[in-house]
Scaffold this motif. Structure first.
Motif, PDB file in Angstrom:
ATOM      1  N   ALA A  34      -7.925   0.699   0.909  1.00 56.43           N
ATOM      2  CA  ALA A  34      -7.924   0.083   2.153  1.00 56.43           C
ATOM      3  C   ALA A  34      -8.112   0.347   2.478  1.00 56.43           C
ATOM      4  O   ALA A  34      -9.116   1.224   3.002  1.00 56.43           O
ATOM      5  CB  ALA A  34      -6.632   0.709   1.431  1.00 56.43           C
ATOM      6  N   SER A  35      -8.018  -0.269   3.982  1.00 57.08           N
ATOM      7  CA  SER A  35      -9.261   0.330   5.447  1.00 57.08           C
ATOM      8  C   SER A  35      -7.783   1.278   5.624  1.00 57.08           C
ATOM      9  O   SER A  35      -6.780   1.420   5.683  1.00 57.08           O
ATOM     10  CB  SER A  35      -8.454  -0.541   6.394  1.00 57.08           C
ATOM     11  OG  SER A  35      -9.354  -1.652   6.444  1.00 57.08           O
ATOM     12  N   PRO A  89      -3.139  -2.274  -5.862  1.00 57.00           N
ATOM     13  CA  PRO A  89      -4.581  -1.419  -5.399  1.00 57.00           C
ATOM     14  C   PRO A  89      -5.462   0.081  -6.013  1.00 57.00           C
ATOM     15  O   PRO A  89      -3.549   0.758  -6.567  1.00 57.00           O
ATOM     16  CB  PRO A  89      -4.307  -0.519  -3.864  1.00 57.00           C
ATOM     17  CG  PRO A  89      -2.619  -1.569  -3.093  1.00 57.00           C
ATOM     18  CD  PRO A  89      -2.368  -2.010  -4.135  1.00 57.00           C
ATOM     19  N   ARG A 136     -11.368  -1.584   4.197  1.00 58.37           N
ATOM     20  CA  ARG A 136     -11.513  -1.480   2.952  1.00 58.37           C
ATOM     21  C   ARG A 136     -12.444  -2.309   2.164  1.00 58.37           C
ATOM     22  O   ARG A 136     -12.905  -3.486   2.598  1.00 58.37           O
ATOM     23  CB  ARG A 136     -10.127  -3.151   2.147  1.00 58.37           C
ATOM     24  CG  ARG A 136      -9.009  -2.739   1.706  1.00 58.37           C
ATOM     25  CD  ARG A 136      -8.037  -3.733   1.261  1.00 58.37           C
ATOM     26  NE  ARG A 136      -7.633  -4.416   0.432  1.00 58.37           N
ATOM     27  CZ  ARG A 136      -6.646  -5.573   0.378  1.00 58.37           C
ATOM     28  NH1 ARG A 136      -6.933  -6.433   1.352  1.00 58.37           N
ATOM     29  NH2 ARG A 136      -6.702  -5.474  -0.452  1.00 58.37           N
ATOM     30  N   PRO A 177      -4.031   4.777   3.848  1.00 58.79           N
ATOM     31  CA  PRO A 177      -4.182   3.221   4.574  1.00 58.79           C
ATOM     32  C   PRO A 177      -3.559   3.611   5.875  1.00 58.79           C
ATOM     33  O   PRO A 177      -2.540   4.214   6.642  1.00 58.79           O
ATOM     34  CB  PRO A 177      -3.120   2.680   3.917  1.00 58.79           C
ATOM     35  CG  PRO A 177      -3.480   3.215   2.608  1.00 58.79           C
ATOM     36  CD  PRO A 177      -2.987   4.606   2.719  1.00 58.79           C
ATOM     37  N   PHE A 199       0.797  -0.924  -0.377  1.00 58.15           N
ATOM     38  CA  PHE A 199       0.406   0.200  -0.208  1.00 58.15           C
ATOM     39  C   PHE A 199       0.798   0.789   0.269  1.00 58.15           C
ATOM     40  O   PHE A 199       2.099   1.345   1.177  1.00 58.15           O
ATOM     41  CB  PHE A 199      -0.688  -0.139   1.151  1.00 58.15           C
ATOM     42  CG  PHE A 199      -1.749  -0.683   1.311  1.00 58.15           C
ATOM     43  CD1 PHE A 199      -3.167  -1.012   0.422  1.00 58.15           C
ATOM     44  CD2 PHE A 199      -1.767  -2.501   1.960  1.00 58.15           C
ATOM     45  CE1 PHE A 199      -4.263  -1.741   0.648  1.00 58.15           C
ATOM     46  CE2 PHE A 199      -3.133  -2.960   2.037  1.00 58.15           C
ATOM     47  CZ  PHE A 199      -3.805  -3.021   1.232  1.00 58.15           C
ATOM     48  N   GLN A 211     -11.522  -3.528  -6.248  1.00 53.54           N
ATOM     49  CA  GLN A 211     -10.488  -2.279  -5.226  1.00 53.54           C
ATOM     50  C   GLN A 211      -9.506  -2.336  -5.465  1.00 53.54           C
ATOM     51  O   GLN A 211      -7.993  -1.691  -4.963  1.00 53.54           O
ATOM     52  CB  GLN A 211     -10.669  -2.605  -3.462  1.00 53.54           C
ATOM     53  CG  GLN A 211     -10.205  -3.562  -2.686  1.00 53.54           C
ATOM     54  CD  GLN A 211     -11.012  -4.881  -2.512  1.00 53.54           C
ATOM     55  OE1 GLN A 211     -12.052  -4.925  -2.506  1.00 53.54           O
ATOM     56  NE2 GLN A 211     -10.045  -6.124  -2.276  1.00 53.54           N
ATOM     57  N   GLU A 212      -8.802  -3.577  -6.055  1.00 56.65           N
ATOM     58  CA  GLU A 212      -7.973  -3.062  -6.504  1.00 56.65           C
ATOM     59  C   GLU A 212      -7.181  -4.277  -8.085  1.00 56.65           C
ATOM     60  O   GLU A 212      -8.596  -4.601  -8.541  1.00 56.65           O
ATOM     61  CB  GLU A 212      -6.855  -4.674  -5.612  1.00 56.65           C
ATOM     62  CG  GLU A 212      -7.335  -5.850  -5.590  1.00 56.65           C
ATOM     63  CD  GLU A 212      -6.690  -6.926  -4.234  1.00 56.65           C
ATOM     64  OE1 GLU A 212      -5.503  -6.665  -3.573  1.00 56.65           O
ATOM     65  OE2 GLU A 212      -7.498  -7.812  -3.773  1.00 56.65           O
ATOM     66  N   ASP A 253      -3.495  -1.742  10.179  1.00 50.20           N
ATOM     67  CA  ASP A 253      -4.996  -2.292   9.495  1.00 50.20           C
ATOM     68  C   ASP A 253      -4.303  -4.046   9.761  1.00 50.20           C
ATOM     69  O   ASP A 253      -3.485  -4.323   8.734  1.00 50.20           O
ATOM     70  CB  ASP A 253      -5.761  -1.621   9.071  1.00 50.20           C
ATOM     71  CG  ASP A 253      -7.324  -2.348   8.891  1.00 50.20           C
ATOM     72  OD1 ASP A 253      -7.920  -1.564   9.374  1.00 50.20           O
ATOM     73  OD2 ASP A 253      -7.950  -3.016   7.901  1.00 50.20           O
ATOM     74  N   THR A 254      -5.182  -5.026   9.731  1.00 52.86           N
ATOM     75  CA  THR A 254      -4.996  -6.448   9.141  1.00 52.86           C
ATOM     76  C   THR A 254      -5.446  -6.332   7.023  1.00 52.86           C
ATOM     77  O   THR A 254      -5.088  -6.614   6.355  1.00 52.86           O
ATOM     78  CB  THR A 254      -6.219  -7.064   9.565  1.00 52.86           C
ATOM     79  OG1 THR A 254      -7.215  -6.964   9.244  1.00 52.86           O
ATOM     80  CG2 THR A 254      -5.965  -7.576  10.682  1.00 52.86           C
ATOM     81  N   GLN A 255      -5.814  -5.073   6.756  1.00 52.98           N
ATOM     82  CA  GLN A 255      -6.943  -5.118   5.495  1.00 52.98           C
ATOM     83  C   GLN A 255      -7.567  -6.215   4.899  1.00 52.98           C
ATOM     84  O   GLN A 255      -7.258  -6.586   3.938  1.00 52.98           O
ATOM     85  CB  GLN A 255      -5.141  -4.884   4.587  1.00 52.98           C
ATOM     86  CG  GLN A 255      -4.486  -3.632   5.498  1.00 52.98           C
ATOM     87  CD  GLN A 255      -5.291  -2.028   4.105  1.00 52.98           C
ATOM     88  OE1 GLN A 255      -6.326  -2.095   4.290  1.00 52.98           O
ATOM     89  NE2 GLN A 255      -4.976  -1.173   5.433  1.00 52.98           N
ATOM     90  N   GLU A 256      -8.064  -6.770   6.176  1.00 52.00           N
ATOM     91  CA  GLU A 256      -9.318  -8.193   5.084  1.00 52.00           C
ATOM     92  C   GLU A 256     -10.356  -7.979   4.597  1.00 52.00           C
ATOM     93  O   GLU A 256     -10.869  -5.375   5.263  1.00 52.00           O
ATOM     94  CB  GLU A 256      -9.559  -8.633   7.161  1.00 52.00           C
ATOM     95  CG  GLU A 256      -8.507  -9.872   7.315  1.00 52.00           C
ATOM     96  CD  GLU A 256      -8.292 -10.541   6.877  1.00 52.00           C
ATOM     97  OE1 GLU A 256      -8.980 -11.557   5.705  1.00 52.00           O
ATOM     98  OE2 GLU A 256      -6.603 -11.473   6.243  1.00 52.00           O
TER      99      GLU A 256
END
Ligand code: SF4
Ligand code: SF4
Lengths: 451, 329
Positions: free
Chosen positions: A84-85, A312, A65, A109, A37, A292-293, A113-116
């Protein structure tokens, strides 16, 4: 490297066109890898053809995200999702590859964050209506990933008096250097087939052809192995030739049909979607997620860690190049392939949904082109013999030079030129034909607007 | 970052490459010309090239235009022009024709790319009109002293009537036309006859053409169309009246036909741009050659046939545009 299949006799293709060096060997064998990111992601609200999306987030707001950050504004528009979160830092005008300043959402971003990504409301193949599939595609923010960024759901809706006999899945990827569609076909063949099921249901297409050029035999094998028994889908191998991936040219190559001037593929019973777009449909709809990507090729002699990356959306070009080890001698960066990709003037513009690649050239590649001499047209006919839509670029170029722009449009089909660059590529006089034609179109629009 | 318009890559060949290769393709013809006609041919060719190149250089200087010698096109003009001249032609005439060809045939039209007519032929046509007798006086090929002796006609003073040391009986074409005597096609093929400096050896001209076609630097359709038209028309005439008209092989190999069909008619600037247009153009040239040779007052017709077709070429282009994708009919 060209294999024996590249020239396979009898394989379908089109007349005219060119054979630029492929340069795909550096990245075709590299599996898709996740890209890091960037410290700031920039989401232009218009990165598709049509109306800009309407933001549904505020400055300062935290977003997860995959969360929807903008909703479509009418039919010719698609949703936008957080890549991204993070935190929305600004919503303001920012430069884009088109050269226009576009309202954009800046997301920072959160490093911890785990970016789940959470799944949303799924669109199930078995019980969704065609209408629901189209809405799901629109809400997933899906547009043509081949470069045109035309909203996919808008392609699928057509008047009742038309019908689709053939759905074409475009895996041609004829631009040099690019290997994203190639990798998608190889690694995500199941998603491609799942996407085809949605598209067939939405359009009632009678049969489906996945079109691949002969330089991707491994993709042909992977797709052939994934073909379903219960659906008429075929993989067709085409001769290698540029610009076969252009929709109208591909339709001609496969079906010998010509889309009428000013018309759409649906006028000849065809809908054509890019293979990566199809894979996204197959992957996102069952999970109720949005784009988102996307997969892009980062390559060219100016880049050290060449590869195919899941990047991303919103990643600034500068970050992408730095993360890949950019050569300090880079003189030219462009988005997409070298034949049609627009040059980047400002490295702060972001990767968008329509970006299939970032290529960097150094002075070694560009010097020869920049410094060469432009001669008068010698009437050699190479441009005429390369134009896939059968224009006379030599004559158009002459008219453009004399500023006879309206005559170009009225008598010489200027608007049928889709700026593929084939004529320009072969011209031994090095006349900047495509640049002329772009300018001519602009001037004609201006002239007509003032009349 | 450079802001440049796509495409960002280009295929190899450029105008100067193409033109340079045409010069290479002409070299065997040039060498044979000197071999067959000796010092006189060498002087004619050298003068032709120098006159053409010099004219272009000087006119660009005078007009304040950028130098264009680097595109090599004027070298081709000089060589082609020289190759069409009789070997014993006075050098001052050679120079005058070259200056006229490049000055009027090329420069006045706007230089490379704008010349509606092949400049080499413009130069030759001028000489034909100005000095008809000198342009049809031929010295024999393979004279024993051709490398030691320069014909006095070659060195004639400007505006003086040249004197000839040795005059050939006739070229194969004039022999056929005015004396009803044929020439063995094999002799024509190998260039053992009299004629213009570089028009006699059909084999070497063809070799040059094949080299250019193989390098995608020449439109073979024009050449094939001319040869096929001439052969077909001659065959028909010869079948109907065998005593009156020659064999197709003789027609193809004699006079300036081969040089014209391979190197002159294919000048891209003055010929049509579409493939269909090239076939039509070749048909026209071939037809005109036969008509002029059979029924005109001259033995040779290649030059006028090509110049006339040059004039028609833009109209052919207008008539046979390719059908645009997706357009009706
Ligand atoms: S850029 Fe336009 S004119 Fe040139 S080859 Fe492509 S379509 Fe034809
Ligand atoms: S390729 Fe270039 S030089 Fe050749 S005809 Fe076309 S515009 Fe003219």
């Amino acid at each position: 490297m060209t294999g024996i299949m590249d020239t396979a006799l009898g394989a379908p293709s089109f007349r005219h066109g060119v054979h630029p060096r492929e340069h795909k060997e550096d990245t075709r064998g590299l599996a898709i890898r996740q890209f890091p990111f960037a410290p700031m992601l920039i989401m232009p609200l218009r990165q598709h053809l049509g109306a800009p999306a309407v933001p549904v987030v505020r400055v300062g707001q935290e977003v997860a995200r995959g969360e929807t950050i903008a909703r479509p504004d009418g039919f010719m528009s698609v949703a936008m999702h957080a890549p991204a979160s993070g935190v929305v830092r600004r919503i303001e005008l920012a430069p884009t590859i088109s050269g226009d300043m576009v309202e954009s959402v800046f997301i920072e971003p959160l490093p911890a964050d785990t970016q789940e990504v959470d799944d949303g409301e799924p669109c199930r193949l078995d019980n969704a209506t065609p209408e629901q599939i189209m809405t799901a595609i629109q809400n997933a923010g899906i547009v043509g990933l081949g470069g045109a960024a035309f909203p996919t759901h808008a392609k699928l809706r057509f008047p009742d008096d038309k019908h689709v006999d053939t759905l074409i899945i475009n895996g041609v990827e004829c631009e040099p250097y690019l290997t994203t569609d190639h990798r998608v076909m190889l690694e995500q063949s199941a998603d491609v087939i799942a996407g085809i099921r949605y598209l067939v249901k939405a359009t009632s297409a009678v049969r489906t052809i996945i079109a691949v050029e002969a330089n991707k035999p491994d993709a042909v094998t992977a797709l052939s192995a994934a073909l379903p028994d219960d659906l008429p889908v075929d993989v067709t191998v085409l001769k290698v030739k540029y610009p076969q991936g252009a929709e109208k040219i591909l339709i001609k190559a496969l079906l010998k049909r010509e889309v009428p001037q000013g018309g759409l593929p649906i006028d000849v019973g065809v809908i054509c979607t890019n293979v990566a777009t199809t894979a996204e449909i197959g992957r996102l709809l069952p999970r109720g997620r949005g784009i988102q990507e996307r997969v892009i090729t980062i390559a060219g002699p100016g880049v050290e860690k060449k590869g195919n990356y899941l990047i991303p959306i919103g990643t600034p070009v500068r970050f992408a190049l730095e993360a890949c080890g950019a050569d300090p001698d880079i003189t030219r960066v462009f988005m997409g392939g070298p034949m049609m990709g627009p040059a980047v003037s400002n490295l702060d513009i972001p990767v968008t949904k329509g970006t299939s690649g970032i290529l960097a050239f150094t002075v070694h590649e560009t010097a020869a082109i920049v410094e060469r001499k432009v001669y008068a047209c010698i009437h050699c006919a190479r441009c005429v013999e390369s134009c896939p839509v059968f224009l006379n670029p030599s004559h158009l170029g002459l008219l453009a030079k004399n500023e006879q722009y309206e005559q170009m449009a009225d008598d010489h089909s200027l608007y049928d030129c889709f700026e593929c660059g084939a004529c320009n590529y072969v011209c031994p006089s090095h006349i900047p034909l495509v640049q002329y034609f772009r300018l001519a179109k602009k001037m004609v629009r201006k002239l007509r607007a003032t009349h | 970052m450079e802001i440049a318009s796509s495409p960002h890559v280009a295929s190899g060949a450029s105008v100067d490459d193409i033109m340079r290769n045409v010069v290479y393709a002409l070299l065997p013809v040039v060498v044979f010309a000197v071999f067959a006609f000796g010092l006189s041919a060498l002087l004619v060719l050298t003068t032709a090239v120098l006159a053409c190149v010099g004219t272009e250089y000087v006119l660009n200087r005078v007009a304040g235009a950028p130098d264009t010698l680097g595109d090599w096109s004027v070298v081709i003009t000089g060589l082609l022009y020289g190759l069409t001249l009789p070997p014993g032609l006075a050098l001052w005439m050679v120079a005058v024709g070259g200056i006229f060809g490049v000055g009027v045939g090329k420069f006045l039209f706007g230089g490379l790319g704008s010349n509606a007519f092949n400049p080499a032929l413009v130069g030759r046509a001028f000489l034909q009109a100005a000095f008809p007798s000198a342009m049809t006086t031929w010295s024999p090929a393979f004279l024993a002293d051709r490398f030691a002796h320069i014909s006095s006609s070659t060195l004639a003073f400007p505006f003086a009537r040249p004197e000839y040391d040795a005059i050939s009986a006739a070229t194969p074409l004039s022999a056929m036309k005015f004396r009803d005597t044929g020439t063995d096609p094999m002799e024509l093929m190998l260039g053992l006859t009299s004629g213009s400096v570089g028009e006699t050896c059909a084999v070497l001209i063809l070799v040059g053409g094949i080299y250019l076609v193989a390098r995608n630097m020449m439109n073979w359709r024009i050449t094939v169309s001319i040869l096929a038209t001439v052969a077909t028309m001659t065959l028909i005439a010869n079948t109907l009246a065998p005593g009156e008209y020659p064999q197709p092989m003789f027609m193809l190999l004699s006079g300036g036909l081969m040089l014209g069909a391979v190197f002159m008619a294919t000048d891209p600037v003055a010929s049509p741009i579409t493939d269909t247009g090239c076939w039509v153009y070749g048909l026209l040239i071939g037809g005109l050659i036969v008509v002029i040779r059979f029924w005109g007052g001259m033995a040779e017709g290649v030059m006028y046939a090509i110049l006339l077709a040059n004039a028609v070429s833009p109209h052919i282009d207008n008539l046979v545009q390719p059908r645009v994708y997706g357009s009706r009919a």
